[in-house]
Motif scaffolding. Structure first.
Motif, mmCIF file in Angstrom:
data_model
loop_
_atom_site.group_PDB
_atom_site.id
_atom_site.type_symbol
_atom_site.label_atom_id
_atom_site.label_comp_id
_atom_site.label_asym_id
_atom_site.label_seq_id
_atom_site.Cartn_x
_atom_site.Cartn_y
_atom_site.Cartn_z
ATOM 1 N N ARG A 70 18.621 -0.557 -78.179
ATOM 2 C CA ARG A 70 18.910 -1.405 -77.657
ATOM 3 C C ARG A 70 20.044 -1.892 -77.639
ATOM 4 O O ARG A 70 20.932 -3.056 -78.328
ATOM 5 C CB ARG A 70 18.436 -2.355 -79.562
ATOM 6 C CG ARG A 70 17.297 -2.061 -79.912
ATOM 7 C CD ARG A 70 17.367 -2.728 -81.502
ATOM 8 N NE ARG A 70 16.940 -3.735 -81.691
ATOM 9 C CZ ARG A 70 15.692 -4.449 -81.286
ATOM 10 N NH1 ARG A 70 14.983 -3.889 -80.848
ATOM 11 N NH2 ARG A 70 15.994 -5.616 -81.376
ATOM 12 N N LYS A 75 19.364 -5.628 -84.974
ATOM 13 C CA LYS A 75 20.991 -6.079 -84.092
ATOM 14 C C LYS A 75 20.822 -4.892 -82.574
ATOM 15 O O LYS A 75 20.595 -3.842 -82.772
ATOM 16 C CB LYS A 75 21.713 -5.851 -84.789
ATOM 17 C CG LYS A 75 22.050 -6.767 -86.270
ATOM 18 C CD LYS A 75 23.118 -7.138 -86.819
ATOM 19 C CE LYS A 75 22.678 -7.831 -88.231
ATOM 20 N NZ LYS A 75 24.164 -7.852 -89.166
ATOM 21 N N ASP A 76 20.980 -5.519 -81.739
ATOM 22 C CA ASP A 76 21.730 -4.673 -80.907
ATOM 23 C C ASP A 76 22.636 -3.845 -80.975
ATOM 24 O O ASP A 76 23.967 -3.747 -81.869
ATOM 25 C CB ASP A 76 22.410 -5.589 -79.767
ATOM 26 C CG ASP A 76 21.674 -6.602 -78.726
ATOM 27 O OD1 ASP A 76 20.766 -6.340 -78.694
ATOM 28 O OD2 ASP A 76 22.431 -7.700 -78.441
ATOM 29 N N THR A 77 22.955 -2.976 -80.735
ATOM 30 C CA THR A 77 23.449 -1.762 -80.305
ATOM 31 C C THR A 77 25.441 -1.951 -80.435
ATOM 32 O O THR A 77 25.331 -1.978 -78.950
ATOM 33 C CB THR A 77 23.487 -0.638 -80.588
ATOM 34 O OG1 THR A 77 22.216 0.184 -80.410
ATOM 35 C CG2 THR A 77 24.273 0.784 -80.508
ATOM 36 N N SER A 102 17.382 -9.390 -69.693
ATOM 37 C CA SER A 102 17.836 -9.315 -70.858
ATOM 38 C C SER A 102 19.257 -10.470 -70.929
ATOM 39 O O SER A 102 19.630 -10.942 -71.278
ATOM 40 C CB SER A 102 19.207 -7.976 -71.308
ATOM 41 O OG SER A 102 17.577 -6.904 -71.124
ATOM 42 N N PRO A 105 22.610 -4.189 -75.104
ATOM 43 C CA PRO A 105 22.617 -5.462 -74.740
ATOM 44 C C PRO A 105 23.088 -5.134 -73.204
ATOM 45 O O PRO A 105 24.228 -5.363 -73.058
ATOM 46 C CB PRO A 105 23.177 -6.220 -75.919
ATOM 47 C CG PRO A 105 24.984 -5.109 -76.047
ATOM 48 C CD PRO A 105 23.869 -3.887 -75.977
#
Length: 355
Positions: A99, A43-45, A131, A101
């Motif tokens: 990671r 998952k994104d941080t 992105s 976003p």
């Protein structure tokens, strides 16, 4: 004894089986597939919750080559709003590895136009676009920012056309790719900076002559704040602008250690390097002076960044800090990946390292 022999034999067989698997092409492909599935599922941080202000150090180094530190860069997250301050070499690679976003970055602040602070502005453009950024990316900077942005736009124009032709306009529209220069001006205008929703951004004129103007920035969100010095000599103006800030992210250069490098390069008959080493201390701030400024500002935490010279080990770090403990205790030596989180309505500063 027999059980021990059987155990040893079994262990040897297991090791041989693992070795055979590692060198088996089919097993290697399977292992890579499993690793790919796991990596794709990460998952994104999350850098901040809606009621939090956070500071991520994405580059704590300087123009000097350092294998452990990217060039100058910080990311401020005001809830779900992300802002990048400077774009040093390696900083975007760090953000990708962590990671973060990147499509959430809605503005870039450039403190000044030394190369180490703008080197990856083109990669900021590219990576935020890939992105999923949906509009032009504002780049706020001193007078001259239009020239800098135009240069990166020209340099990346062909790259943009290739990627759109390859992946299609539905995925990578050239209309949203560009950077948008926003000039802060000679004296620093808050009017052009993003405000609202509990956020206020204030430019701070600092001392980096002959680089004029050069700015630091203060980010206020809810009741928390981060002040970023940019590159500067000791500045009373900065100390005043940083009053009662939660975190002061301040550049630092050790004149003593740089002086040793100057002498060493003179002895080694490297006059060009020696000249550079003799020139740079007068427009940077020593660790001791940064600690004094943090005290004058009543900053809760001082974080030293843009570290000069390179500090390869603990011995060098302790030498860098010489005299600082006589001024204040609450000082942190920045490392790439340092994340500081400040929840609204508290005095708390949580720290963790992204890796």
């Amino acid at each position: 004894m027999a059980k021990l022999k059987y155990a040893l034999a079994g262990g040897t067989i297991l090791v041989l089986a693992i070795v055979a698997a590692v060198f088996n092409p089919t097993a290697n492909v399977w292992l890579f597939r499993q690793a790919s599935l796991q990596a794709a599922g990460w998952k994104d941080t999350e850098l901040a919750k809606p009621n939090e202000l956070s500071l991520l150090v994405c580059g704590s180094g300087s123009p000097l080559p350092d294998p452990t530190r990217a060039g100058p860069c910080a990311l401020v997250a005001a809830g779900d709003r992300y802002f990048l301050i400077d774009a040093g070499l390696g900083s975007m690679r760090n953000l990708r590895m962590w990671r973060v976003p990147l499509e959430k970055i809605e503005g870039v602040f450039i403190t000044h136009f030394h190369s180490d602070h703008i080197a990856e502005l083109g990669e900021v453009r590219l990576q935020t676009w890939i992105s999923g950024r949906k509009s032009h990316l504002p780049v706020y900077g001193p007078t001259g920012i239009q020239q800098v942005v135009d240069g990166f736009e020209n340099a990346y124009a062909l790259d943009t056309s290739y990627r759109t032709a390859h992946h299609g306009e539905a995925l990578l529209s050239p209309d949203v790719a560009p950077l948008l220069a926003v000039e802060i001006g000679e004296t620093g205008s808050e009017a052009v900076l993003p405000q609202g929703g509990g956020l206020r951004v204030k430019p701070i004129l600092v001392e980096h002559h002959p680089v004029d103007p050069a700015f630091g920035f203060r980010f206020n969100f809810m009741d928390r704040s981060v002040t970023i010095s940019g590159d500067t000599a000791r500045s009373d103006h900065l100390a005043e602008a940083a009053k009662n800030t939660d975190i002061l992210l301040h550049e630092a250069l050790s004149p003593e250690l740089v002086g040793m490098l100057e002498k060493a390069t003179e002895v080694s008959n490297r006059p060009r390097v020696a000249k550079v080493m003799s020139d740079i201390p007068d427009y940077h701030t020593s660790p001791v002076a940064a600690a004094e400024i943090a005290n004058e500002a009543n900053a809760r935490l001082l974080v030293l960044t843009h570290l000069v010279p390179v500090l390869p080990n603990g011995i060098a770090e302790r030498a860098f800090f010489y005299g600082v403990s006589d001024i204040r205790d609450d000082v942190h030596l920045a490392r790439d990946g340092d994340l500081f989180v400040m929840p609204e309505g508290t005095d708390t500063i949580r720290h963790r390292e992204l890796d």
